[in-house]
Design a protein around this motif. Sequence first.
Motif, mmCIF file in Angstrom:
data_model
loop_
_atom_site.group_PDB
_atom_site.id
_atom_site.type_symbol
_atom_site.label_atom_id
_atom_site.label_comp_id
_atom_site.label_asym_id
_atom_site.label_seq_id
_atom_site.Cartn_x
_atom_site.Cartn_y
_atom_site.Cartn_z
ATOM 1 N N GLU A 99 30.883 33.305 47.848
ATOM 2 C CA GLU A 99 32.292 32.987 47.541
ATOM 3 C C GLU A 99 32.959 32.510 48.818
ATOM 4 O OE1 GLU A 99 33.994 36.567 45.911
ATOM 5 O OE2 GLU A 99 32.565 36.620 44.260
ATOM 6 N N CYS A 140 40.395 38.476 51.833
ATOM 7 C CA CYS A 140 39.366 39.226 51.108
ATOM 8 C C CYS A 140 38.003 39.008 51.758
ATOM 9 C CB CYS A 140 39.363 38.803 49.640
ATOM 10 S SG CYS A 140 38.710 40.053 48.525
ATOM 11 N N HIS A 164 36.240 36.339 52.259
ATOM 12 C CA HIS A 164 35.290 35.432 51.601
ATOM 13 C C HIS A 164 34.672 34.419 52.567
ATOM 14 C CE1 HIS A 164 36.951 36.302 47.302
ATOM 15 N NE2 HIS A 164 36.573 37.378 47.944
ATOM 16 N N GLU A 190 37.119 32.937 43.051
ATOM 17 C CA GLU A 190 36.885 34.329 42.651
ATOM 18 C C GLU A 190 38.215 35.047 42.538
ATOM 19 O OE1 GLU A 190 36.588 38.542 42.837
ATOM 20 O OE2 GLU A 190 37.429 37.357 44.452
ATOM 21 N N GLU A 191 39.145 34.700 43.425
ATOM 22 C CA GLU A 191 40.427 35.417 43.471
ATOM 23 C C GLU A 191 41.238 35.254 42.195
ATOM 24 O OE1 GLU A 191 40.963 37.607 45.444
ATOM 25 O OE2 GLU A 191 39.934 37.179 47.314
ATOM 26 N N HIS A 200 30.014 42.235 49.037
ATOM 27 C CA HIS A 200 31.418 41.970 49.304
ATOM 28 C C HIS A 200 31.827 42.666 50.591
ATOM 29 C CE1 HIS A 200 35.576 41.078 48.901
ATOM 30 N NE2 HIS A 200 35.341 40.359 47.835
#
Length: 496
Positions: free
Chosen positions: A118, A145, A147, A182-183, A207
């Motif tokens: 991601e 996040c 990514h 993805e968010e 993640h």
Amino acid sequence: MKRALFSILGAMLLLSLYAQPSQEEKDPLLLEVKPAKLTPLKKDAFQWLENNMPEFSKISEKIWEFAEVAMEEYESAELLASYLEKKGFKVERGVAGMPTAFVAVYGSGEPIIGILAEYDALPTLSQKRLSHKEPVEEGEPGHGCGHNIFGTASTAAAVAMKEVMEKRGLSGTVKLFGCPAEETVVGKVFMARDGVFDDLSCCIQWHPSTENNVSLGSSNALNQFEVEFFGKTAHSAGDPWHGRSALDAIELTNVGLNYLREHLKPTARIHYVILDGGGAPNVVPDYARAWYYVRDIDRESVDKDYKRVLKIIEAASMMTETTYKIKFISGVHEMVSNRPGSEVVYSNLLLVGPPPFTEEEQTFAKEIQKNLGVEEKGLKTEIEPFKLPQRSWGSGSSDVAEVSWLTPTTSLGVAYKPIGTPGHHWGAVACGGMSIGHKSMMIAAKVMAASGLDFLAHPEIVKKMRVEWKKKKKGKEYKSPLPADLKPPIKAKSKK
Ligand SMILES: [Zn+2]
């Protein structure tokens, strides 16, 4: 005599109330897993990753700087795709109708091991590599996040596997999936509907996290959608009887939903925001728009809850004599965890160990915690115990769940965020853009490459994973939560 007996019984009762559980007492949820062995294959992979660490750090920093939000990850996706191409992968761009989605393939035949990447950022989280809040550019996006390290570590793991396969003559296929958006819980849902994950033997993903862990937990199934109401405008004081308020329809929908909550299972979650509620109080709003999430323990429950929510929207439109349109955004399943596969990933996490953060990096993390008013504990340097989840359902929702219904999927978390800092936060942006993020990324890449090599070299593990996966699906086949005619919400390249 009687009194003596009572006092003895009383003392025994008190003792049993205050007795501490013995040190020996074991957590019934705890699972014993030993560290994996350092095989020659893994040794090669780790060496290759260490040698190439500087390049991956650079790639992750570039994606951090691009900070492109969902469906706008043009530069980030291209950077990873072209790197994979350069390393001998065959890359297909623009899969599932999304320009920023891609699949990179190396090798042939089974097993086919998938790795998810991601790379989307979050709006308004722009932040410098500092321990206090200071945006690079106010209001611009940032990687809140992690990514940027997510996508890079997954790419690194895939290429490390390829290098070892080539050197040692291992057969099988590695597929790296470039998953956008993805968010907004969108990318993998459209990829899953298009059959992009259909041929996988199993899939690996990670993640960036506060902890170093392998989770066997689930996540919530979800439907998200917007409702637009259309009414008739009028002067709010002069001739309100001519008006039909679209805002009233939203308010009545929300009142209805809030009454509905009592008669849904306790696992249901409904949340909303009003995106457009009219312009001025003295004008009856002829247009209003709101965004809703309906979540529950599994897909069937969400489908049931959603039907009742639709009835309330219909009723609100009848009450207000307005019309409405529903724009379905996306839906996901609950996550299906995989114990045999997760055991392999956990054993490799034990082998690789947690990120080796320096004193300097811990001090930086503690400064963030100080500025946030949370306990100054720094970054996690232990590995969490491997445990069965306390309950079978989750709270958040993820589009990884779609993949988990199509192939056995494992999850991994590696620390990069100071303990106690919230998700999607400027502190996470800062840590992900520097050495703290690079270290987390390297651990994730090593654990994923080692696990992927275990899956490639030991078909019996993949077989076990698939047996459990089939059992957990209870005969249900994957059915996309998306309407068949729904197109991905493509966005043009933003001008910067
Ligand atoms: Zn994320």
